[in-house]
Design a protein around this motif. Structure first.
Motif, PDB file in Angstrom:
ATOM      1  N   ILE A 172       0.843  -1.200   0.000  1.00 57.85           N
ATOM      2  CA  ILE A 172       0.000   0.000   0.000  1.00 57.85           C
ATOM      3  C   ILE A 172       0.877   1.249   0.000  1.00 57.85           C
ATOM      4  CG2 ILE A 172      -1.774   1.277   1.256  1.00 57.85           C
ATOM      5  CD1 ILE A 172      -2.657  -1.404   2.494  1.00 57.85           C
ATOM      6  N   LEU A 173       1.878   1.280   0.873  1.00 56.84           N
ATOM      7  CA  LEU A 173       2.770   2.431   0.957  1.00 56.84           C
ATOM      8  C   LEU A 173       3.482   2.671  -0.368  1.00 56.84           C
ATOM      9  CD1 LEU A 173       4.241   1.723   4.505  1.00 56.84           C
ATOM     10  CD2 LEU A 173       2.826   3.698   3.881  1.00 56.84           C
ATOM     11  N   ASN A 174       3.913   1.594  -0.998  1.00 50.87           N
ATOM     12  CA  ASN A 174       4.586   1.742  -2.300  1.00 50.87           C
ATOM     13  C   ASN A 174       3.628   2.281  -3.358  1.00 50.87           C
ATOM     14  OD1 ASN A 174       7.018   0.806  -1.275  1.00 50.87           O
ATOM     15  ND2 ASN A 174       6.602  -1.330  -1.835  1.00 50.87           N
ATOM     16  N   HIS A 175       2.391   1.827  -3.311  1.00 51.71           N
ATOM     17  CA  HIS A 175       1.391   2.329  -4.266  1.00 51.71           C
ATOM     18  C   HIS A 175       1.119   3.811  -4.036  1.00 51.71           C
ATOM     19  CE1 HIS A 175      -2.017   2.207  -7.003  1.00 51.71           C
ATOM     20  NE2 HIS A 175      -2.716   2.860  -6.096  1.00 51.71           N
ATOM     21  N   PHE A 176       0.970   4.202  -2.779  1.00 51.19           N
ATOM     22  CA  PHE A 176       0.759   5.621  -2.477  1.00 51.19           C
ATOM     23  C   PHE A 176       1.961   6.454  -2.910  1.00 51.19           C
ATOM     24  CE2 PHE A 176      -2.951   4.391  -0.197  1.00 51.19           C
ATOM     25  CZ  PHE A 176      -3.674   5.547   0.082  1.00 51.19           C
ATOM     26  N   ASP A 177       3.142   5.902  -2.782  1.00 47.74           N
ATOM     27  CA  ASP A 177       4.338   6.629  -3.224  1.00 47.74           C
ATOM     28  C   ASP A 177       4.266   6.906  -4.722  1.00 47.74           C
ATOM     29  OD1 ASP A 177       6.850   7.852  -2.894  1.00 47.74           O
ATOM     30  OD2 ASP A 177       7.889   6.003  -3.447  1.00 47.74           O
ATOM     31  N   GLU A 178       3.782   5.928  -5.479  1.00 49.11           N
ATOM     32  CA  GLU A 178       3.629   6.119  -6.927  1.00 49.11           C
ATOM     33  C   GLU A 178       2.620   7.220  -7.240  1.00 49.11           C
ATOM     34  OE1 GLU A 178       2.447   2.296  -8.308  1.00 49.11           O
ATOM     35  OE2 GLU A 178       4.407   1.352  -7.912  1.00 49.11           O
ATOM     36  N   TYR A 199       4.769   3.623  16.822  1.00 54.97           N
ATOM     37  CA  TYR A 199       4.952   4.188  15.482  1.00 54.97           C
ATOM     38  C   TYR A 199       6.391   3.996  15.013  1.00 54.97           C
ATOM     39  CZ  TYR A 199       5.760   7.628  11.814  1.00 54.97           C
ATOM     40  OH  TYR A 199       6.157   8.245  10.651  1.00 54.97           O
ATOM     41  N   GLU A 200       7.347   4.223  15.897  1.00 52.21           N
ATOM     42  CA  GLU A 200       8.755   4.050  15.535  1.00 52.21           C
ATOM     43  C   GLU A 200       9.052   2.595  15.164  1.00 52.21           C
ATOM     44  OE1 GLU A 200      11.348   5.542  18.544  1.00 52.21           O
ATOM     45  OE2 GLU A 200      10.556   7.589  18.436  1.00 52.21           O
ATOM     46  N   ARG A 201       8.450   1.675  15.875  1.00 50.61           N
ATOM     47  CA  ARG A 201       8.674   0.251  15.565  1.00 50.61           C
ATOM     48  C   ARG A 201       8.138  -0.081  14.171  1.00 50.61           C
ATOM     49  NH1 ARG A 201       8.425  -3.919  20.523  1.00 50.61           N
ATOM     50  NH2 ARG A 201       9.633  -2.750  22.035  1.00 50.61           N
ATOM     51  N   PHE A 202       6.969   0.450  13.862  1.00 53.30           N
ATOM     52  CA  PHE A 202       6.401   0.218  12.534  1.00 53.30           C
ATOM     53  C   PHE A 202       7.265   0.878  11.471  1.00 53.30           C
ATOM     54  CE2 PHE A 202       3.512   1.652   9.110  1.00 53.30           C
ATOM     55  CZ  PHE A 202       3.076   0.420   8.654  1.00 53.30           C
ATOM     56  N   LEU A 203       7.720   2.085  11.734  1.00 46.50           N
ATOM     57  CA  LEU A 203       8.558   2.802  10.780  1.00 46.50           C
ATOM     58  C   LEU A 203       9.825   2.006  10.483  1.00 46.50           C
ATOM     59  CD1 LEU A 203       8.308   5.518   9.295  1.00 46.50           C
ATOM     60  CD2 LEU A 203       9.704   6.540  11.112  1.00 46.50           C
ATOM     61  N   GLU A 204      10.427   1.471  11.529  1.00 48.66           N
ATOM     62  CA  GLU A 204      11.632   0.656  11.338  1.00 48.66           C
ATOM     63  C   GLU A 204      11.315  -0.588  10.514  1.00 48.66           C
ATOM     64  OE1 GLU A 204      15.119  -1.570  13.995  1.00 48.66           O
ATOM     65  OE2 GLU A 204      13.367  -0.678  14.976  1.00 48.66           O
ATOM     66  N   ALA A 205      10.167  -1.211  10.784  1.00 46.36           N
ATOM     67  CA  ALA A 205       9.798  -2.435  10.065  1.00 46.36           C
ATOM     68  C   ALA A 205       9.528  -2.173   8.592  1.00 46.36           C
ATOM     69  CB  ALA A 205       8.566  -3.070  10.714  1.00 46.36           C
ATOM     70  N   THR A 206       9.153  -0.938   8.241  1.00 53.70           N
ATOM     71  CA  THR A 206       8.904  -0.596   6.835  1.00 53.70           C
ATOM     72  C   THR A 206      10.137  -0.009   6.156  1.00 53.70           C
ATOM     73  OG1 THR A 206       8.151   1.657   7.360  1.00 53.70           O
ATOM     74  CG2 THR A 206       6.483  -0.097   7.329  1.00 53.70           C
ATOM     75  N   GLY A 207      11.293  -0.048   6.833  1.00 56.41           N
ATOM     76  CA  GLY A 207      12.498   0.536   6.262  1.00 56.41           C
ATOM     77  C   GLY A 207      12.428   2.058   6.224  1.00 56.41           C
ATOM     78  N   ASN A 208      11.776   2.644   7.253  1.00 57.29           N
ATOM     79  CA  ASN A 208      11.589   4.105   7.322  1.00 57.29           C
ATOM     80  C   ASN A 208      10.946   4.640   6.038  1.00 57.29           C
ATOM     81  OD1 ASN A 208      12.767   4.601   9.961  1.00 57.29           O
ATOM     82  ND2 ASN A 208      14.733   4.104   9.017  1.00 57.29           N
ATOM     83  N   HIS A 209       9.896   3.972   5.626  1.00 65.05           N
ATOM     84  CA  HIS A 209       9.229   4.350   4.377  1.00 65.05           C
ATOM     85  C   HIS A 209       8.799   5.807   4.426  1.00 65.05           C
ATOM     86  CE1 HIS A 209       6.725   4.099   0.827  1.00 65.05           C
ATOM     87  NE2 HIS A 209       7.087   2.830   0.653  1.00 65.05           N
ATOM     88  N   LYS A 210       9.119   6.547   3.373  1.00 65.36           N
ATOM     89  CA  LYS A 210       8.856   7.983   3.391  1.00 65.36           C
ATOM     90  C   LYS A 210       7.370   8.316   3.379  1.00 65.36           C
ATOM     91  CE  LYS A 210       9.215   8.891  -1.606  1.00 65.36           C
ATOM     92  NZ  LYS A 210       9.959   9.663  -2.639  1.00 65.36           N
ATOM     93  N   ARG A 211       6.518   7.370   2.997  1.00 64.01           N
ATOM     94  CA  ARG A 211       5.077   7.627   2.965  1.00 64.01           C
ATOM     95  C   ARG A 211       4.361   7.193   4.239  1.00 64.01           C
ATOM     96  NH1 ARG A 211       4.485  11.533  -0.749  1.00 64.01           N
ATOM     97  NH2 ARG A 211       5.593  10.980  -2.667  1.00 64.01           N
ATOM     98  N   ALA A 212       5.072   6.593   5.188  1.00 60.93           N
ATOM     99  CA  ALA A 212       4.465   6.143   6.441  1.00 60.93           C
ATOM    100  C   ALA A 212       4.498   7.291   7.441  1.00 60.93           C
ATOM    101  CB  ALA A 212       5.201   4.928   6.989  1.00 60.93           C
ATOM    102  N   ASN A 213       3.463   8.128   7.394  1.00 58.87           N
ATOM    103  CA  ASN A 213       3.460   9.353   8.172  1.00 58.87           C
ATOM    104  C   ASN A 213       2.324   9.376   9.202  1.00 58.87           C
ATOM    105  OD1 ASN A 213       5.790  10.832   7.034  1.00 58.87           O
ATOM    106  ND2 ASN A 213       4.666  10.538   5.118  1.00 58.87           N
ATOM    107  N   ILE A 214       2.073  10.535   9.784  1.00 57.48           N
ATOM    108  CA  ILE A 214       1.220  10.631  10.966  1.00 57.48           C
ATOM    109  C   ILE A 214       0.050  11.580  10.743  1.00 57.48           C
ATOM    110  CG2 ILE A 214       1.141  11.471  13.361  1.00 57.48           C
ATOM    111  CD1 ILE A 214       4.043  10.558  13.651  1.00 57.48           C
ATOM    112  N   LEU A 215      -1.136  11.157  11.189  1.00 55.03           N
ATOM    113  CA  LEU A 215      -2.262  12.050  11.406  1.00 55.03           C
ATOM    114  C   LEU A 215      -2.243  12.371  12.902  1.00 55.03           C
ATOM    115  CD1 LEU A 215      -5.971  11.530  10.276  1.00 55.03           C
ATOM    116  CD2 LEU A 215      -5.321  12.636  12.402  1.00 55.03           C
TER     117      LEU A 215
END
Length: 350
Positions: A172-178, A199-215
């Motif tokens: 999903i994150l990769n698709h949103f990045d596109e 949130y930090e644990r998830f961010l690390e698990a996604t390789g600090n994906h640039k689209r994994a952000n915060i509301l």
């Protein structure tokens, strides 16, 4: 610095079966008449948006934007809170969350998850076609039932849980990045992403994906007794969406954070209409402006005491009062000017 955009309103808590809340035209006129400048659209309300069509048709998206603009409004974000929740559901919650899914995938957790992932992706495509740069959602939860470690969590459970959560969200994150759109997770109790550490644990698990952000929604931090102002200091670079929602926490000798299974009005922690709770919105708007967070200030109304009508009427002026027109120059600019090295040497006695 950037001036926060707004006021805007999340339509989810107001949409209904009666006019004006049963159509996009009706809700746009209602919101505009109350002084709102933007709307956040819940994608599960088919009377407001057809996500399948929006993902396929630029013409449909252009017409949708045009309709909203005709009322002097902008779409701030689309929301897939319900569908995002279904990306990751622990079996303990299957029966309760099945109601969020269409009938053809109920009682089938695997199919439900696949449907949810596909729907959130389509919402990303729709967001891109609508020219949006942020999207509101929930992460879902595989581990929430183990939040309080009794019985003790087996070693490796948390690591495996975040690995699986990231596995489901990475496509999903990769698709949103596109699409050029940020996924903004509402950090929220009941989700695996419920505070900064998770949130930090998830961010690390996604390789600090640039689209994994915060509301960012301070109400959920008040109820957890989390420092919501310092949270902005830590994560301002990742805050891409903002729910303006108030809350209060009044512990007693009988209950605290967990609330004793009481109804909302009887809990120590309660959501309130804007201005009726304890949230320091002056501090929040100051920090978000200081850090140049490019967000819409979107009212999310949830109050167990005040009516939704009064909450909606009061929301727009409350937000407008708190929006800070960002300074274009420093108040002491008169002391500045071009750099004069000789003058500087003289001041320093060099």
């Amino acid at each position: 610095m950037k001036t926060i955009k707004g006021p805007a309103v999340f339509l989810a808590q107001f949409a209904g079966s009666e006019a004006p809340f049963n159509s996009l035209d009706g809700m746009c006129k209602w919101a505009a008449d109350l002084g709102y400048k933007g709307i956040q659209i819940p994608t599960w309300e088919s009377s407001l948006i057809d996500v399948e069509k929006a993902a396929e048709s630029q013409t449909y998206c252009d017409e949708l934007k045009g309709k909203v603009a005709s009322y002097g409004l902008e779409i701030t974000e689309l929301s897939t809170h319900l569908q995002g929740q279904l990306v990751a559901v622990n079996p303990a919650y299957d029966s309760m969350f099945d109601g969020f899914a269409p009938e053809h995938v109920r009682n089938n957790p695997k199919a439900r998850t696949e449907w949810a992932i596909d729907f959130v992706k389509k919402s990303g495509t729709a967001s891109g076609r609508l020219g949006l740069n942020a999207h509101a959602t929930f992460s879902g939860a595989l581990m929430w039932h183990t939040m309080y470690p009794w019985p003790q969590r087996p070693n490796g459970l948390v690591e495996m849980g975040f690995k699986e959560l990231a596995k489901r969200w990475l496509p999903i994150l990769n698709h949103f990045d596109e699409q050029g759109v940020d996924v903004c997770y509402e950090i929220h109790p009941g989700e695996d992403l419920h505070d900064g550490i998770s949130y930090e644990r998830f961010l690390e698990a996604t390789g600090n994906h640039k689209r994994a952000n915060i509301l960012y929604d301070p109400s959920h931090y008040v109820l957890q007794q989390l420092d919501y102002l310092t949270f902005i200091d830590y994560y301002h670079e990742r805050i891409r969406a903002f729910h303006v929602k108030d809350a209060e926490f009044n512990p007693t000798g009988k209950q605290g954070v967990y609330g004793g299974y009481a109804d909302w009005k009887d809990r120590a922690g309660r959501f309130r209409s804007l201005g009726d709770g304890q949230v320091d919105f002056k501090g929040i708007f100051s920090k978000l402006t200081k850090y140049e967070c490019d967000v819409w200030a979107v009212m999310e109304w949830e109050c167990c005491i005040k009516s939704s009508g009064q909450g909606a009427r009061e929301g727009a002026p409350f937000i407008q009062k708190h929006i800070i027109e960002a300074a274009e120059r420093s108040f002491d600019d008169f002391a500045g000017g071009d750099v004069d090295e000789e003058q500087l040497k003289n001041i320093l006695g060099l």
